[in-house]
Design a protein around this motif. Structure first.
Motif, mmCIF file in Angstrom:
data_model
loop_
_atom_site.group_PDB
_atom_site.id
_atom_site.type_symbol
_atom_site.label_atom_id
_atom_site.label_comp_id
_atom_site.label_asym_id
_atom_site.label_seq_id
_atom_site.Cartn_x
_atom_site.Cartn_y
_atom_site.Cartn_z
ATOM 1 N N ARG A 199 -11.465 -0.718 -8.107
ATOM 2 C CA ARG A 199 -10.834 -1.872 -7.488
ATOM 3 C C ARG A 199 -9.416 -2.009 -8.010
ATOM 4 O O ARG A 199 -9.132 -1.705 -9.176
ATOM 5 C CB ARG A 199 -11.619 -3.146 -7.812
ATOM 6 C CG ARG A 199 -13.032 -3.176 -7.258
ATOM 7 C CD ARG A 199 -13.063 -3.549 -5.807
ATOM 8 N NE ARG A 199 -12.696 -4.943 -5.587
ATOM 9 C CZ ARG A 199 -12.712 -5.543 -4.417
ATOM 10 N NH1 ARG A 199 -13.050 -4.861 -3.337
ATOM 11 N NH2 ARG A 199 -12.371 -6.807 -4.296
ATOM 12 N N LYS B 204 -3.326 1.020 9.224
ATOM 13 C CA LYS B 204 -3.954 0.648 7.961
ATOM 14 C C LYS B 204 -5.124 1.562 7.591
ATOM 15 O O LYS B 204 -5.440 1.723 6.406
ATOM 16 C CB LYS B 204 -4.455 -0.801 8.027
ATOM 17 C CG LYS B 204 -3.359 -1.848 7.984
ATOM 18 C CD LYS B 204 -3.965 -3.236 7.878
ATOM 19 C CE LYS B 204 -2.872 -4.296 7.738
ATOM 20 N NZ LYS B 204 -3.459 -5.658 7.599
ATOM 21 N N GLU B 205 -5.783 2.152 8.576
ATOM 22 C CA GLU B 205 -7.021 2.883 8.325
ATOM 23 C C GLU B 205 -6.895 3.979 7.266
ATOM 24 O O GLU B 205 -7.748 4.081 6.372
ATOM 25 C CB GLU B 205 -7.571 3.484 9.637
ATOM 26 C CG GLU B 205 -8.213 2.481 10.566
ATOM 27 C CD GLU B 205 -7.186 1.649 11.334
ATOM 28 O OE1 GLU B 205 -5.975 1.947 11.209
ATOM 29 O OE2 GLU B 205 -7.588 0.707 12.031
ATOM 30 N N GLY C 175 -4.754 1.214 -1.712
ATOM 31 C CA GLY C 175 -4.928 0.436 -0.497
ATOM 32 C C GLY C 175 -4.895 -1.051 -0.772
ATOM 33 O O GLY C 175 -4.438 -1.504 -1.817
ATOM 34 N N GLU C 176 -5.392 -1.828 0.177
ATOM 35 C CA GLU C 176 -5.376 -3.279 0.021
ATOM 36 C C GLU C 176 -6.314 -3.743 -1.082
ATOM 37 O O GLU C 176 -6.035 -4.703 -1.781
ATOM 38 C CB GLU C 176 -5.756 -3.956 1.341
ATOM 39 C CG GLU C 176 -4.687 -3.837 2.429
ATOM 40 C CD GLU C 176 -5.047 -4.613 3.674
ATOM 41 O OE1 GLU C 176 -6.253 -4.660 4.016
ATOM 42 O OE2 GLU C 176 -4.134 -5.179 4.300
ATOM 43 N N GLN C 177 -7.452 -3.043 -1.237
ATOM 44 C CA GLN C 177 -8.449 -3.459 -2.219
ATOM 45 C C GLN C 177 -8.751 -2.390 -3.265
ATOM 46 O O GLN C 177 -9.105 -2.726 -4.394
ATOM 47 C CB GLN C 177 -9.764 -3.824 -1.509
ATOM 48 C CG GLN C 177 -9.635 -4.928 -0.478
ATOM 49 C CD GLN C 177 -10.955 -5.204 0.219
ATOM 50 O OE1 GLN C 177 -12.030 -5.040 -0.357
ATOM 51 N NE2 GLN C 177 -10.880 -5.619 1.476
ATOM 52 N N THR C 178 -8.609 -1.131 -2.892
ATOM 53 C CA THR C 178 -9.086 -0.037 -3.730
ATOM 54 C C THR C 178 -8.009 0.992 -4.006
ATOM 55 O O THR C 178 -7.204 1.321 -3.129
ATOM 56 C CB THR C 178 -10.281 0.676 -3.043
ATOM 57 O OG1 THR C 178 -11.264 -0.293 -2.698
ATOM 58 C CG2 THR C 178 -10.901 1.723 -3.957
ATOM 59 N N THR D 194 -12.851 4.137 3.427
ATOM 60 C CA THR D 194 -13.814 4.326 4.511
ATOM 61 C C THR D 194 -13.304 5.319 5.556
ATOM 62 O O THR D 194 -14.088 5.956 6.245
ATOM 63 C CB THR D 194 -14.135 2.984 5.184
ATOM 64 O OG1 THR D 194 -12.912 2.380 5.648
ATOM 65 C CG2 THR D 194 -14.801 2.033 4.199
ATOM 66 N N TYR D 195 -11.992 5.461 5.663
ATOM 67 C CA TYR D 195 -11.390 6.418 6.595
ATOM 68 C C TYR D 195 -11.788 7.846 6.227
ATOM 69 O O TYR D 195 -11.887 8.717 7.089
ATOM 70 C CB TYR D 195 -9.869 6.263 6.564
ATOM 71 C CG TYR D 195 -9.114 7.198 7.490
ATOM 72 C CD1 TYR D 195 -8.952 6.896 8.836
ATOM 73 C CD2 TYR D 195 -8.555 8.376 7.003
ATOM 74 C CE1 TYR D 195 -8.255 7.737 9.678
ATOM 75 C CE2 TYR D 195 -7.850 9.241 7.835
ATOM 76 C CZ TYR D 195 -7.704 8.912 9.168
ATOM 77 O OH TYR D 195 -7.010 9.758 10.005
ATOM 78 N N SER E 195 -7.519 3.188 3.546
ATOM 79 C CA SER E 195 -8.834 2.699 3.128
ATOM 80 C C SER E 195 -9.763 3.879 2.840
ATOM 81 O O SER E 195 -9.742 4.885 3.565
ATOM 82 C CB SER E 195 -9.448 1.824 4.222
ATOM 83 O OG SER E 195 -10.805 1.552 3.954
ATOM 84 N N MET F 190 0.829 -1.198 0.000
ATOM 85 C CA MET F 190 0.000 0.000 0.000
ATOM 86 C C MET F 190 0.871 1.258 0.000
ATOM 87 O O MET F 190 1.949 1.276 0.577
ATOM 88 C CB MET F 190 -0.907 0.027 1.233
ATOM 89 C CG MET F 190 -1.805 -1.189 1.399
ATOM 90 S SD MET F 190 -2.918 -1.053 2.831
ATOM 91 C CE MET F 190 -1.748 -0.960 4.189
ATOM 92 N N GLU G 264 -16.115 1.361 0.337
ATOM 93 C CA GLU G 264 -15.253 0.506 -0.481
ATOM 94 C C GLU G 264 -15.956 0.217 -1.806
ATOM 95 O O GLU G 264 -17.182 0.097 -1.864
ATOM 96 C CB GLU G 264 -14.958 -0.814 0.236
ATOM 97 C CG GLU G 264 -13.885 -0.709 1.299
ATOM 98 C CD GLU G 264 -12.476 -0.709 0.717
ATOM 99 O OE1 GLU G 264 -12.349 -0.695 -0.527
ATOM 100 O OE2 GLU G 264 -11.519 -0.710 1.504
#
Length: 290
Positions: A113, A247-248, A92-95, A253-254, A251, A75, A259
């Protein structure tokens, strides 16, 4: 902990996938023996967690901009302040996404994604290219370049540059869909750090990156890029800070952004189920008829 010079007598393993001629020089042999281990030390710093603060000046900017890059595992994100606006770009991890903050509110600019098409974020591109200058050539780790198919050494020799002893490596490799002749100057007394990288761009102009270092320290002090002899970008690194990162903030969402779901994958499953059901019904009808 970094060391100024890594002597690895037991690691005389040549990169066998390298094709082409070498001049058999002492420094080419040393580079092959030492460089992979040296680079792995730097890469672990980025994987563990690294925060880089910098002042960025471009050919179009009226004043330097403050930029901070954060690396953690796979990331990374970049934060850029432009007066009343603040931009955050992140993988990020997914996005992969970017947001802008104004009047205390984050607004979505783009999101997708990871691995999907459609995201072209210059801030993320900058993070890939400009914050790993000590072991990358315009975003590509030099070790990957050396290992790539089609790589060929043209010359490897010791040179004098501003009173310092460096190693100059001239090579060709396939960058994208074209064969690219390039050069790097490496500081073999400073973990083989890349001090200069030069390549030709499509227009034929020289794209030159020069990197300087503090008297004490292993991370760059400043990098400048010139195109055709004209300044394109200058980055002054203000701080390199190692440490595990939360990690937040990587993401969406932070920042109040949901997501992203991979709608294309969901529809693929739906279509597949409908198709399978249709085929099954057809086979059942044929068997019943017979």
């Amino acid at each position: 902990m970094f060391v100024d010079y890594l002597r690895l007598p037991g690691l005389m393993v040549c990169l066998l996938m390298i094709s082409g001629r070498t001049d058999g020089s002492e420094f080419w042999d040393r580079f092959q023996a030492e460089y992979q281990q040296v680079v792995s030390i730097f890469e672990k710093e980025y994987e563990k967690g690294l925060t880089v603060s910098a002042s960025v000046e471009t050919s179009n900017s009226t004043k330097p901009l403050r930029q901070t890059a954060f690396f953690s595992g796979t990331m990374f994100r970049v934060e850029l302040d432009r007066g009343s606006l603040r931009f955050v770009s992140c993988q990020g991890e997914q996005t992969t996404f970017s947001v802008a903050k104004k009047d205390g509110q984050y607004n979505l600019i783009s999101a997708d994604r990871n691995g999907a098409d459609g995201i072209d974020d210059t801030n993320l591109d900058d993070a890939r290219r400009f914050y790993r200058q000590h072991y990358c050539v315009h975003g590509f780790p030099l070790l990957e370049v050396v290992k790539s198919s089609g790589f060929r050494v043209v010359k490897c020799e010791k040179i004098q540059s501003s009173g310092e002893e460096l190693v100059r490596l001239d090579f060709v490799w396939k960058r994208g869909n074209r064969l690219s002749p390039e050069s790097v100057e490496l500081d073999f007394n400073r973990n083989w750090a890349i001090r200069m990288h030069e390549m030709k761009i499509v227009s034929g102009e020289s794209f030159v990156t020069k990197t300087s270092y503090p008297t004490i320290g292993h991370f760059p002090l400043e990098s400048s890029i010139t195109i055709g002899g004209k300044l394109h970008r200058k980055v002054k690194f203000l701080e390199w800070k190692s440490g595990v990162l939360e990690k937040e903030p990587f993401s969406p969402t932070y920042y109040g952004i949901p997501e992203q779901t991979d709608a294309r994958t969901i529809w693929t499953y739906i279509v597949a189920l409908v198709l399978c059901g249709t085929i099954g019904a057809f086979i059942y009808w044929i068997r019943k008829r017979n």
